[in-house]
Design an enzyme around this catalytic site. Structure first.
Site, mmCIF file in Angstrom:
data_model
loop_
_atom_site.group_PDB
_atom_site.id
_atom_site.type_symbol
_atom_site.label_atom_id
_atom_site.label_comp_id
_atom_site.label_asym_id
_atom_site.label_seq_id
_atom_site.Cartn_x
_atom_site.Cartn_y
_atom_site.Cartn_z
ATOM 1 N N GLY A 71 0.798 -1.221 0.000
ATOM 2 C CA GLY A 71 0.000 0.000 0.000
ATOM 3 C C GLY A 71 0.829 1.267 0.000
ATOM 4 C CD GLN A 179 -6.653 -0.430 7.713
ATOM 5 O OE1 GLN A 179 -7.420 -1.320 8.078
ATOM 6 N NE2 GLN A 179 -5.367 -0.447 8.029
ATOM 7 C CB SER A 199 -1.905 -3.465 1.318
ATOM 8 O OG SER A 199 -0.811 -4.217 1.793
ATOM 9 N N GLY A 200 -2.151 -6.502 0.301
ATOM 10 C CA GLY A 200 -2.551 -7.882 0.516
ATOM 11 C C GLY A 200 -2.653 -8.304 1.967
ATOM 12 C CG HIS A 201 -0.077 -6.643 5.200
ATOM 13 N ND1 HIS A 201 -0.053 -6.247 6.518
ATOM 14 C CD2 HIS A 201 0.187 -5.531 4.478
ATOM 15 C CE1 HIS A 201 0.223 -4.955 6.583
ATOM 16 N NE2 HIS A 201 0.363 -4.502 5.360
ATOM 17 C CB CYS A 325 2.948 3.006 9.909
ATOM 18 S SG CYS A 325 2.297 1.759 8.784
#
Length: 392
Positions: A71, A179, A199-201, A325
């Site tokens: 992302g 998100q 994003s994948g995770h 983050c």
């Protein structure tokens, strides 16, 4: 110790079905998908299959999906490449005050390159001020970037209205949907979205893989220079296992999205109701109903967030005080400050993010633990002691 994992906004585990789908591409079909021999065909086909599947979920065309390292890379690409491509039109960008740091820090970088950025405010629930947004648009504005749903407080933004406003003024619209992707319905045409990051995770897929949707017709130069991968816009050997993983995770999440949204919303509302009813001097951050199904964010007065997280961890409960983050930062969340909370209250924040694997028992056990922890921490707080004395 039994762990209760309530930090799914930070990351999720890889679903067993996703790992199974990825496994053959590590050791069996390991050919470079850019190679022309038939052995590489398996990987090449898998990449394009994932691309088509993801495109279908957001109403895009497969050729509008570009795979990235996650992302943050997608956000950087959307802002930097668009700013560079349309520099002759202008050097003005608009974003919101509560964006993820992948957007905010990229904007700071662009400001150092001579661009001007307007940071639009939000209301007390974290909803962007649409009147302020429209007033910020200028003839030299090239891009509006507003996240689909906030990573800390879960508030969902009016994407369709923002997209219509951007289209009306001839400005491109990018949304950070890290998100939101597969957590709520998204359609790039219906919402007039020109670029979208994911994003994948965050969806039970692997880390290190994401994508950027770029509407056909939007100029965007190469973000990573080198080979001709991703239609010459993002060089580097394809992360086939990661691409297969995000594709499979997205399919699984989309297939049961409506059912999962209902289930998670039920748990979320139970969590919110219990916390607000049973823990004094607590408040919910973000909109009460217009929020992600799996997000609950609270502030507890007279409590320091890090101490609360440590004590939750000792009981086997995983949560966060904001974005993963920014963990380790002593500063209060910029999101909570933007919605008007004073520093002393913003420091006592707790984000709990659920998943389809969370149970009602997990929620009740967590609230019971929270009540005990907060009572204990407040008993050691001089601020709370002074407050109680004044109340008497």
């Amino acid at each position: 110790m039994k762990y209760i994992y309530l930090d799914n906004a930070a990351t999720t585990r890889v679903a067993p079905e996703v790992l199974t789908a990825m496994t053959p591409y590590f050791c069996e079909y390991y050919g470079n998908p850019s190679s022309i021999y038939s052995f590489a065909g398996k990987g090449r086909d898998a990449v394009e299959e994932a691309r088509a599947a993801i495109a279908g979920m957001i109403g895009a065309k497969p050729e509008e999906i570009y795979f990235t390292g996650g992302g943050s890379e997608s956000d950087n690409w959307a802002l930097k490449a668009t700013a560079e491509a349309y520099v002759n039109k202008g050097k003005h960008i608009i974003t919101s005050a509560i964006e993820h740091h992948a957007i905010l820090h990229t904007c700071e970088y662009l400001e150092k390159q001579g661009y001007e950025v307007t940071y639009v405010g939000v209301d007390e629930n974290g909803m962007i001020r649409m009147d302020e947004l429209e007033q910020a648009i200028r003839p030299d504005t090239v891009l509006i970037s507003v996240m689909a749903a906030n990573n800390e407080i879960g508030t969902i933004q009016p994407l369709k209205e923002i997209g219509e406003l951007a289209r009306k003024h001839g400005v491109f619209f990018h949304t950070d949907a890290v998100q939101a992707f597969t957590h709520i319905p998204l359609n790039v045409d219906e919402m007039n979205i020109d670029m979208l990051s994911a994003s994948g995770h965050k969806i039970f897929g692997p880390k290190g893989i994401g994508f950027l949707y770029i509407r056909k017709g939007v100029k965007s130069g190469s973000f990573i220079h080198g080979g001709a991968q991703e239609r010459k816009r993002r060089a580097g050997t394809h992360n086939v296992t990661g691409i297969v993983g995000i594709g499979k995770a997205a399919v699984l999440a989309s297939e049961k999205m409506e059912e999962r949204m209902a289930y998670e919303s039920k748990l979320r509302d139970h969590l919110i109701d219990r916390v607000l009813a049973e823990i004094p001097y607590s408040r919910l951050n973000g909109d009460r109903t217009n929020r992600l199904p799996n997000n609950a964010n609270f502030c507890f007065r007279f409590i320091e967030g890090e101490s609360m997280l440590i004590k939750l961890d000792q009981k086997g409960i995983c949560g966060s005080s904001g974005s993963a983050c920014t963990s380790g930062s002593l500063d209060p969340s910029h999101v909570l400050l933007a919605i008007g909370l004073p520093h002393e209250i913003a420091h006592g924040s707790l984000r709990l993010s659920l998943s389809h694997e969370t149970t009602m028992e997990d929620i009740d056990d967590t609230v019971d633990a929270l009540k005990e922890i907060i009572e204990q921490l407040r008993s050691m707080s001089p601020l709370y002691e002074d407050f109680v004395k004044k109340q008497k």
